[in-house]
Write a protein that holds these residues in place. Sequence first.
Motif, mmCIF file in Angstrom:
data_model
loop_
_atom_site.group_PDB
_atom_site.id
_atom_site.type_symbol
_atom_site.label_atom_id
_atom_site.label_comp_id
_atom_site.label_asym_id
_atom_site.label_seq_id
_atom_site.Cartn_x
_atom_site.Cartn_y
_atom_site.Cartn_z
ATOM 1 N N PHE A 1 0.657 4.133 0.988
ATOM 2 C CA PHE A 1 0.621 5.017 2.149
ATOM 3 C C PHE A 1 1.382 4.443 3.345
ATOM 4 O O PHE A 1 1.619 5.162 4.323
ATOM 5 C CB PHE A 1 -0.835 5.306 2.539
ATOM 6 N N ALA B 1 -7.880 7.488 -4.848
ATOM 7 C CA ALA B 1 -8.266 7.787 -3.473
ATOM 8 C C ALA B 1 -7.908 9.226 -3.105
ATOM 9 O O ALA B 1 -8.694 9.954 -2.467
ATOM 10 C CB ALA B 1 -7.597 6.805 -2.515
ATOM 11 N N GLN C 1 -1.261 0.035 -7.805
ATOM 12 C CA GLN C 1 -1.291 0.662 -6.486
ATOM 13 C C GLN C 1 -1.249 2.183 -6.610
ATOM 14 O O GLN C 1 -1.973 2.901 -5.898
ATOM 15 C CB GLN C 1 -0.111 0.169 -5.638
ATOM 16 N N LEU D 1 -12.720 7.783 -2.986
ATOM 17 C CA LEU D 1 -11.859 7.641 -1.810
ATOM 18 C C LEU D 1 -11.946 6.238 -1.235
ATOM 19 O O LEU D 1 -10.930 5.584 -0.982
ATOM 20 C CB LEU D 1 -12.260 8.672 -0.757
ATOM 21 N N LEU E 1 -8.980 3.328 -1.568
ATOM 22 C CA LEU E 1 -8.338 2.769 -0.387
ATOM 23 C C LEU E 1 -8.553 1.267 -0.284
ATOM 24 O O LEU E 1 -7.605 0.502 -0.010
ATOM 25 C CB LEU E 1 -8.864 3.465 0.869
ATOM 26 N N GLY F 1 -6.544 -0.655 -2.940
ATOM 27 C CA GLY F 1 -5.120 -0.692 -2.599
ATOM 28 C C GLY F 1 -4.826 -1.698 -1.506
ATOM 29 O O GLY F 1 -3.824 -2.428 -1.571
ATOM 30 N N LEU F 2 -5.704 -1.724 -0.466
ATOM 31 C CA LEU F 2 -5.488 -2.676 0.618
ATOM 32 C C LEU F 2 -5.645 -4.120 0.142
ATOM 33 O O LEU F 2 -4.867 -5.004 0.523
ATOM 34 C CB LEU F 2 -6.461 -2.383 1.754
ATOM 35 N N TRP G 1 0.858 -1.189 0.000
ATOM 36 C CA TRP G 1 0.000 0.000 0.000
ATOM 37 C C TRP G 1 0.892 1.236 0.000
ATOM 38 O O TRP G 1 1.764 1.380 0.867
ATOM 39 C CB TRP G 1 -0.893 -0.034 1.231
ATOM 40 N N ALA H 1 -4.130 4.680 -5.509
ATOM 41 C CA ALA H 1 -3.790 5.758 -4.575
ATOM 42 C C ALA H 1 -4.178 7.119 -5.143
ATOM 43 O O ALA H 1 -4.698 7.988 -4.420
ATOM 44 C CB ALA H 1 -2.293 5.717 -4.270
#
Length: 547
Positions: free
Chosen positions: A326, A444, A437, A479, A483, A486-487, A324, A441
Motif C-alpha cells: 500500500f 486485508a 506481501q 483486516l 495489515l 504486511g507491516l 508494504w 494484502a
Amino acid sequence: MTPILGRHRPAAPVPAEQLAQRSEDLAAALDHGGSRLPAPDVAQARALLEKARARTALTGSRTVVALAGATGSGKSTLFNALVGEPISRIGARRPTTSSPAAAIWGEEPSADLLQWLGVSTRHQVAAGSPHAADLDGMILLDLPDLDSNVAQHRAEADRVLELADVFVWVTDPQKYADAVMHDQYISRLAGHDAVTLAVLNQVDLLQRAEVGECVADLKRLLVADGLAGVRIIPISAARGHGVDDVVSAIAQVVQQRNAAEQRLLGDLTVHATGLRPHVSDTEPPVQDAGPELDRALAQAAGVPVVLDAVERDYFMRSTQRGGWPFTRWITKLRPAPLSRLGLDEVVKGGLSRHESSTVLGRSSLPPPTPASRAAVDVASRELAQLASVGLPQPWADAVQDAAAPDEKLYDELDRAVMGVPLRGRDPGWWSVVAVLQWLFAIVAVLGLLWLVSLSVLAFGQIHLDPPTVGIIPIPLLMLVLGLLAGLVLASLSRWIARRGAAHRSRVVGARMRQEISAVAARQITDPVAVVLNDHRQTRVHLEAAEG
C-alpha cells in the motif's frame, strides 16, 4: 687481452664468432639503454658497430698498420726504411705529410680496403724488396703529423687512426712526454695494448744510459695512459738501428692475420667499459601497487560514489519488491541511485553501460577531482622512488616517467569501473516476500470488503452475523492480521535488505578493486618493470660485450 705487439709470443686469435657476438651484445645494450645512456657515448658506440660491420665485410686478410707521430719524430723516415725506398717526403721542422700514403706488401687485392680507408696515395712494394716475405699482407700508412698546425691534417690523421688495425706511435726523446699528445691521442688507445707499438726514434742522439732512462720514463707514461702491455722499441731510423726489431714486431701480427679482429675487440671492450658506469650492479625489485596507490586510484575512479549508489540501489529495489504494497509505490517516484549516475545496466539506444561508455569515451561519473589526482601523483611517485633506489639518475628519471599518471590512466580507470556488473541476480527471498506481501494484502482487502459489505447490509436493515474467532469477527481479524503481517514483513525485509545491500557493495567493491589493480599494473607497475628490465638487459649485454 694479450698484446700482439707487446710480447714476443703471439696472442690468441680472436674468432669471428666471438667478435660478432660481442658486437651483438653491445648493440643490444644500446637498444635497451636508449636515451638513458649518454648520447655522445651512444653515438660513438654505434659508429664503432658500423665500423666493425664495414671492416668485417671486407674480404681478405690484410692488416692495416698506421705510423703516427708528431712533427720531426721520424715516422716518414721509418716508413721509407720499412718500404726500402724513399716513398714519403721527410721534413724535420714543418709537416710534409698532408694526406695518408699507403705502402702495400703482397698480391692480395686491396682496392676495396683502401677505398674504405680513404687513402688514394698508394705504392706497391716490390716482391724482392727487403722484408717482403715477412710483411706480406700488410698495408702500411704514413699519416699526417698529429701535432700539425693545419687542422685538416690533424682531422685526417684522426679519421684514419680510427680505422687502422695496428697503431705504431713514433716519438723521439724530445717529445715522448708531450702532455697534449698523451691526452688527445695515446690515452685514447687504453685497452688496445694488443695492437699498439711504441717506437722511440732518434736514440742515436742519446748516451747508452740515457736510452734506458728514456725508455723507462716512456714506459711509466704509457702505464698511466692505460697501455701497460705496450712494447717499446728504441731505434734510429736514419741510421737503420733497431729497424729490424720493428719489422719483427710488425711481422708477428701481420703473419697472424687477426689484427683487425683484435682492434675491433679492443674497441668493443673500451666502449662497453665506458658505458658500464651508467648502469647499476642490481635493480630494485618491481613493486606492486600498494594500498595507498590502490586507494588513491579507487578514489579517482569514483568507486566510493559508485559503491554508495550500489548499496542504495539494492536497498531501494528490495523495498520495492518486499515493501508494504500500500506504500511501496511511493519509492517508484524517486529515481534509482544508479540511474541518477547513469549507471543502469542498459541505457538509451539498447547499449549496455560498458558499450555506452566506449562509444561516448567516458562514463557519466564525475571526473577525478584535483585532490584525487594529487593523491594518485603522490602514491605513484612513492612507488617510483622505491623502484629506482640506487639507479643512475637517467634511469631513475625514466622510472618516474613510467610511473607518472596521465589521462590514459584515468580513462582506463573509468572503463574498468564501467565494466564491473553492479547488479547481480535478484535474490530468491525477494520473490517469496513479494508473494507473501500480496497474500497479506489480499487478506486485508478481503477482510475490509467483507466488513464494508456487512455495514452496507446493516444500513439496509439486513443483519448478518459474521463468523467469529472467539469474540472477534473473522472479517475484522482478516483486516487487522493482513495489515499487521504486511507491516511486520516489510520491516523484516528492510532489515534483510540493508545487510544484502552492504554485502552487494562489498562484492562489487572487491571486483572493482581487482580491476583497478589490473589497471595500475598495466599503466604504472608494468611500465616501471619494462624500464627495470631494460636496465638489467643493458647491464647484462654490456658485461658480455666487455668480455
